[in-house]
Write a protein that holds these residues in place. Sequence first.
Motif, PDB file in Angstrom:
ATOM      1  N   SER A 283      -4.742   3.330  -1.040  1.00  0.00           N
ATOM      2  CA  SER A 283      -3.959   2.581  -0.050  1.00  0.00           C
ATOM      3  C   SER A 283      -2.640   3.288   0.242  1.00  0.00           C
ATOM      4  CB  SER A 283      -3.696   1.156  -0.551  1.00  0.00           C
ATOM      5  OG  SER A 283      -4.906   0.465  -0.661  1.00  0.00           O
ATOM      6  N   VAL A 284      -2.707   4.217   1.197  1.00  0.00           N
ATOM      7  CA  VAL A 284      -1.527   5.029   1.516  1.00  0.00           C
ATOM      8  C   VAL A 284      -0.940   4.684   2.878  1.00  0.00           C
ATOM      9  CG1 VAL A 284      -2.211   6.962   0.033  1.00  0.00           C
ATOM     10  CG2 VAL A 284      -3.040   6.868   2.399  1.00  0.00           C
ATOM     11  N   ALA A 285      -1.687   3.970   3.718  1.00  0.00           N
ATOM     12  CA  ALA A 285      -1.169   3.605   5.041  1.00  0.00           C
ATOM     13  C   ALA A 285      -0.003   2.649   4.876  1.00  0.00           C
ATOM     14  CB  ALA A 285      -2.276   2.950   5.873  1.00  0.00           C
ATOM     15  N   GLU A 286       0.870   2.636   5.877  1.00  0.00           N
ATOM     16  CA  GLU A 286       2.039   1.778   5.806  1.00  0.00           C
ATOM     17  C   GLU A 286       1.596   0.317   5.707  1.00  0.00           C
ATOM     18  OE1 GLU A 286       5.078   2.772   8.784  1.00  0.00           O
ATOM     19  OE2 GLU A 286       5.883   0.795   8.233  1.00  0.00           O
ATOM     20  N   GLY A 287       2.160  -0.381   4.804  1.00  0.00           N
ATOM     21  CA  GLY A 287       1.831  -1.814   4.655  1.00  0.00           C
ATOM     22  C   GLY A 287       0.565  -2.076   3.860  1.00  0.00           C
ATOM     23  N   SER A 288      -0.212  -1.027   3.566  1.00  0.00           N
ATOM     24  CA  SER A 288      -1.489  -1.289   2.902  1.00  0.00           C
ATOM     25  C   SER A 288      -1.299  -1.688   1.436  1.00  0.00           C
ATOM     26  CB  SER A 288      -2.446  -0.096   3.025  1.00  0.00           C
ATOM     27  OG  SER A 288      -1.884   1.044   2.401  1.00  0.00           O
TER      28      SER A 288
END
Length: 835
Positions: A283-288
């Motif tokens: 989970s590297v996406a912003e907000g993930s």
Amino acid sequence: MTFELSEKYDASAIEGKWQRVWEERKTFKAPDPDKDPLKRPKYYCLCMFPYPSGAIHMGHLRNYSIGDIISRYKRMKGFNVMQPVGWDAFGLPAENAAIQRGVHPKEWTLQNIAQMKSEFKKMGIAYDWDREVTTCLPEYYKWEQLFFTKFFKKGLAYKKVGQNNWCENCQTVLANEQVQDGKCWRCDGPVIIKELSQWYFKITVYADQLLEDHKYLKGQWSDRVLDMQKHWIGQSEGARIQFPVEGHDGIAAIEVFTTRPDTLMGVTFVTIAALHPAAEGLSVAEGSGTALRDLRIEMQGRAKDFEATTKKGFFTGSFAIHPLTKQKVPIWVGDFVVMDYGTGAVMGVPAHDQRDFEFATAYKLPIIQVIAPESGPAATVSEAYVEGGTLINSGEFNGLDNEKAKTKIGEKLEAAKLGVRTIQYRLRDWGISRQRYWGAPVPVIYCDKCGVVLVPDKDLPVELPGDVVFKVGGNPLNGHESFVNVACPNCKGKARRETDTMDTFVESSWYQARYTDPQNDKAAFAKSKADQWLPVDCYIGGVEHACMHLLYSRFFHKVLRDWGYLSGPEPFKRLLSQGMVIKDGAKMSKSKGNVVTPQSIIDHYGVDTGRLFSLFAAPPEKDLEWNEKGVEGCHRFILRVWRLFYQFKDDMKAPMAAGAAADLDPKLVAIRRKTHWMIKKVADDIEESKFNTAISAAMELVNEVYGLLTDADKAFAAPGGQFVIQEALKSLILCLSPYTPHLCEELWAAMGNQTLVAEAAFPAHDPSLLASDTFLLVIQVNGKVREKIELPKGLSKEEIQKRVMESPKLQSFIAGKTLKQFVYVPERIANVVMG
Ligand code: ANZ
Ligand code: ZN
């Protein structure tokens, strides 16, 4: 001995009297088959044993009446019947009583057992009380602890940290089987996921056998129970496929489990469970990261088995590489993927899997059709196409039938070391740890130096200490210093004792074998004894146990068989799953306020009435609707039998020879025919568990005899009449005795018999008396029933038509009209069509 039948039926006096006789004479004690002086074949009849909650309820009366009718009938049919009883005596209610009322669970349980035992005896069930077992006593659970150590040594018991179902109310772990619709099987309370270190039994090693051996049970167990087990075991053929992950050092690949490798070319994303170990790293996406934390909390609040109706998720920001096309596919986290099945990750094929389709639609992910129906691919996809077909959009696999494609794609993945074909089971290992006091202690000691050490056999049983402090939440054993702090059996150093106790379903997994040798103090049972009695010939209990007790006990049996302790593939040959007792449309329960207790029926009518009603009002597998009218009806029937017998009591005493039955009046011939018809019907129906229709047959006979009594010509005074009534009433008593044993013992004794009806042989019917040389023809005029006439068999259609048209009662309906058609259904109906 002279015996005078009283005019009045006094149920309570009769019932107490015969119960004492059976007890004193040990009428129902079953000798081991090799010691049976009568050398009868064995018959083992078992009802699921009761939990000693304190009082018997209608469900008990029904359940145990069913077992009793089979037992008594089989005994009369010449079998050496063993019908044991005992107490499933560990469990939470005892502990809750301790917390709420300050009584010790042991005291509470033993008191309840004493109470229930006296109530059980009032039901007049033909139990061999000498085989009684009580699972909460060390003489019983000692053997269970010994089994545990054996399971451990053989690698069938292990401890692991895992996600467990946790009931907040009961404050303990539950096995998967004990979570129903996301709720606790016992208290209906919410179940959450909790990470704990727990003991497990490796039931999954036997998953294939548990399924395969259904072949021994087919036709003997209901399809419903077998289907429930089949679904629970959940065998799926498929493949595990690797999706290499791009650009993450620690996470090389995501492995998915799929039953549809043929759809591989239609993958447009990969979805992993929120509790998947790689979820955080990916989970590297912003907000993930936040999205993951939120979803995890939500998932923790759901039982493991919960089926998500929403399709909620988020993109992790990471990508996987498609194993064949090498294209990038996004990795998502989704709430419909559970960590507890397969690998906790799925390949998303929205065109052919409905959950994937909904997920793709919600998050606007591409949809690629790869399986085309015969009619060709759809122009737009509005739902997943889940059937078979031909491969399209699949490169080298195009044109293949999808079943063939499963093999081809599987082979290709295996060659590339990116996949393996496997069989996946839904069944999980059986979590047996309970964080409660009132259970059999797990016989394990933890030592810092030696690790997990088994309690040596010579130190068993590990007895539950009596002096503990009960409080809400937490296991009271944890606070018991002398129980917990022990010397390591290995190095004698300081060590700690395990405080988990075993799931109470462990006790009920092998009790059927213990009954064969209940007093053995050298072993759980001797194989020679178990082999004489097992398998149980007929097992009776509620359908709610299909995926719990009935799976666990089959597993245990197979394990013990593999160790050479038992023989044969299955513990229970035939299963009768009885329905519930309901009143006003709802299950009888305290909370619904619709409880009728067996005691009130016993006090008011006698237990024979209660037994008769519970067997008469519904076939055993159906729910039984309790109604007072029906109970009264059954009671009236008993009174009718009594009066009939009383009227003829003097005729009954000197049995007459069959020769007296020559040249009988036709009415008496009819009674004889009915008698023999009833004997056959009762036997056939009991064999097929149609206990209710067997009673109807007995009622018909009684009605027919009463019919003659009102006849002016006093049929029974005619020659042979005394023989006919003797035969009818004697047969009636014998046939009814499995249902209403007390009543029948009394009448049997009144006939001058010195032996018990419980030990009498079941009567045989005379087939030559059944055949009738006449039949009853129903006559309709223009479709309406107008008359019924008795005709001799073997007449021509013309002759029958002639007799019908001449029958006096018909004349008013046919006068002045012409016959259009004569329709004749042989030996049943004639329809006269007049115009
Ligand atoms: C791709 C696919 C394509 C699937 C397709 C089905 C149809 P059963 O039959 O119950 O074994 N699945 C696998 N693991 C899962 C998990 N942990 N949580 C939720 N779903 C999971 O179902 C197997 C199918 O359920 C697998 O096959 C997978 O979806 C999904 F056209 O893979 B399938
Ligand atoms: Zn040690």
